[in-house]
Design a protein around this motif. Sequence first.
Motif, PDB file in Angstrom:
ATOM      1  N   GLY A   1     -46.895 -15.550 -55.211  1.00  0.00           N
ATOM      2  CA  GLY A   1     -48.196 -16.189 -55.335  1.00  0.00           C
ATOM      3  C   GLY A   1     -48.732 -16.745 -54.025  1.00  0.00           C
TER       4      GLY A   1
ATOM      5  N   PRO B   1     -51.630 -14.167 -51.037  1.00  0.00           N
ATOM      6  CA  PRO B   1     -53.045 -14.246 -50.631  1.00  0.00           C
ATOM      7  C   PRO B   1     -53.334 -15.380 -49.645  1.00  0.00           C
ATOM      8  CG  PRO B   1     -52.880 -13.859 -52.972  1.00  0.00           C
ATOM      9  CD  PRO B   1     -51.491 -14.187 -52.502  1.00  0.00           C
TER      10      PRO B   1
ATOM     11  N   ARG C   1     -63.939  -9.838 -48.900  1.00  0.00           N
ATOM     12  CA  ARG C   1     -63.403 -10.919 -49.736  1.00  0.00           C
ATOM     13  C   ARG C   1     -61.896 -11.100 -49.592  1.00  0.00           C
ATOM     14  NH1 ARG C   1     -63.142  -9.896 -56.066  1.00  0.00           N
ATOM     15  NH2 ARG C   1     -61.033  -9.122 -55.982  1.00  0.00           N
ATOM     16  N   PHE C   2     -61.233 -10.194 -48.894  1.00  0.00           N
ATOM     17  CA  PHE C   2     -59.793 -10.294 -48.679  1.00  0.00           C
ATOM     18  C   PHE C   2     -59.452 -10.809 -47.279  1.00  0.00           C
ATOM     19  CE2 PHE C   2     -60.227  -7.132 -52.039  1.00  0.00           C
ATOM     20  CZ  PHE C   2     -59.406  -7.710 -52.993  1.00  0.00           C
TER      21      PHE C   2
ATOM     22  N   VAL D   1     -60.563 -15.202 -49.080  1.00  0.00           N
ATOM     23  CA  VAL D   1     -59.488 -14.900 -50.020  1.00  0.00           C
ATOM     24  C   VAL D   1     -58.763 -16.181 -50.411  1.00  0.00           C
ATOM     25  CG1 VAL D   1     -57.717 -14.316 -48.271  1.00  0.00           C
ATOM     26  CG2 VAL D   1     -57.569 -13.331 -50.551  1.00  0.00           C
TER      27      VAL D   1
ATOM     28  N   PHE E   1     -61.169 -18.370 -52.883  1.00  0.00           N
ATOM     29  CA  PHE E   1     -61.291 -17.807 -54.234  1.00  0.00           C
ATOM     30  C   PHE E   1     -59.967 -17.917 -54.969  1.00  0.00           C
ATOM     31  CE2 PHE E   1     -61.196 -14.270 -57.266  1.00  0.00           C
ATOM     32  CZ  PHE E   1     -62.281 -14.627 -58.049  1.00  0.00           C
ATOM     33  N   TYR E   2     -58.911 -17.479 -54.320  1.00  0.00           N
ATOM     34  CA  TYR E   2     -57.598 -17.508 -54.947  1.00  0.00           C
ATOM     35  C   TYR E   2     -57.130 -18.949 -55.187  1.00  0.00           C
ATOM     36  CZ  TYR E   2     -52.737 -16.229 -55.857  1.00  0.00           C
ATOM     37  OH  TYR E   2     -51.504 -16.060 -56.427  1.00  0.00           O
TER      38      TYR E   2
ATOM     39  N   VAL F   1     -58.612 -20.173 -58.330  1.00  0.00           N
ATOM     40  CA  VAL F   1     -57.921 -19.544 -59.464  1.00  0.00           C
ATOM     41  C   VAL F   1     -56.583 -20.235 -59.720  1.00  0.00           C
ATOM     42  CG1 VAL F   1     -56.769 -17.415 -60.211  1.00  0.00           C
ATOM     43  CG2 VAL F   1     -59.066 -17.310 -59.213  1.00  0.00           C
ATOM     44  N   ILE F   2     -55.821 -20.492 -58.665  1.00  0.00           N
ATOM     45  CA  ILE F   2     -54.491 -21.083 -58.825  1.00  0.00           C
ATOM     46  C   ILE F   2     -54.585 -22.527 -59.316  1.00  0.00           C
ATOM     47  CG2 ILE F   2     -52.393 -21.789 -57.605  1.00  0.00           C
ATOM     48  CD1 ILE F   2     -52.583 -18.794 -58.363  1.00  0.00           C
TER      49      ILE F   2
END
Length: 150
Positions: free
Chosen positions: A15, A18, A42-43, A48, A51-52, A55-56
């Motif tokens: 995890g 990213p 976006r990466f 990245v 955004f990630y 989410v996390i």
Amino acid sequence: MTTIPRAPLLLGLAGLIPFVWGALTVLIPDLGIWTSQTLGGRFVGPYVMLFYGAVILSFMSGALWGFATRLKGAQAATGYGLAVLPALWAFFMTGGGPTGSGVSLMMGFIGILGLDWLFWYHGAAPEWWMALRLPLTAVVVTCLGIGVFF
């Protein structure tokens, strides 16, 4: 604290990918350019990670919600209320630009350690929980810091 089981340890480390990738694309501009051209913008860099990260934090709300189910009465009610805070934080505190969002996520990940500890202290989280969460959070906050300050 006890030894972290293999599956949570490996998944926790995976995890981080990213976050670490985003930080590397900030620190190594050529990698950022390659990533943008190959995988898309976006990466790359803070995008990245931001955004990630949101989410996390939302995912962590779900984990804490699961811990709240192990509590009783008023403690459970408080646990459910506390469990939704990381997702709400991610929703309300990101979106105001990469610097502000990055700082907000850093604060969110540091803050969730307090919730992690609280659930762990009350026996709702596994014995090994803090041994996992502390180093993962250190890496996440470091990577987000690279995105914000470099």
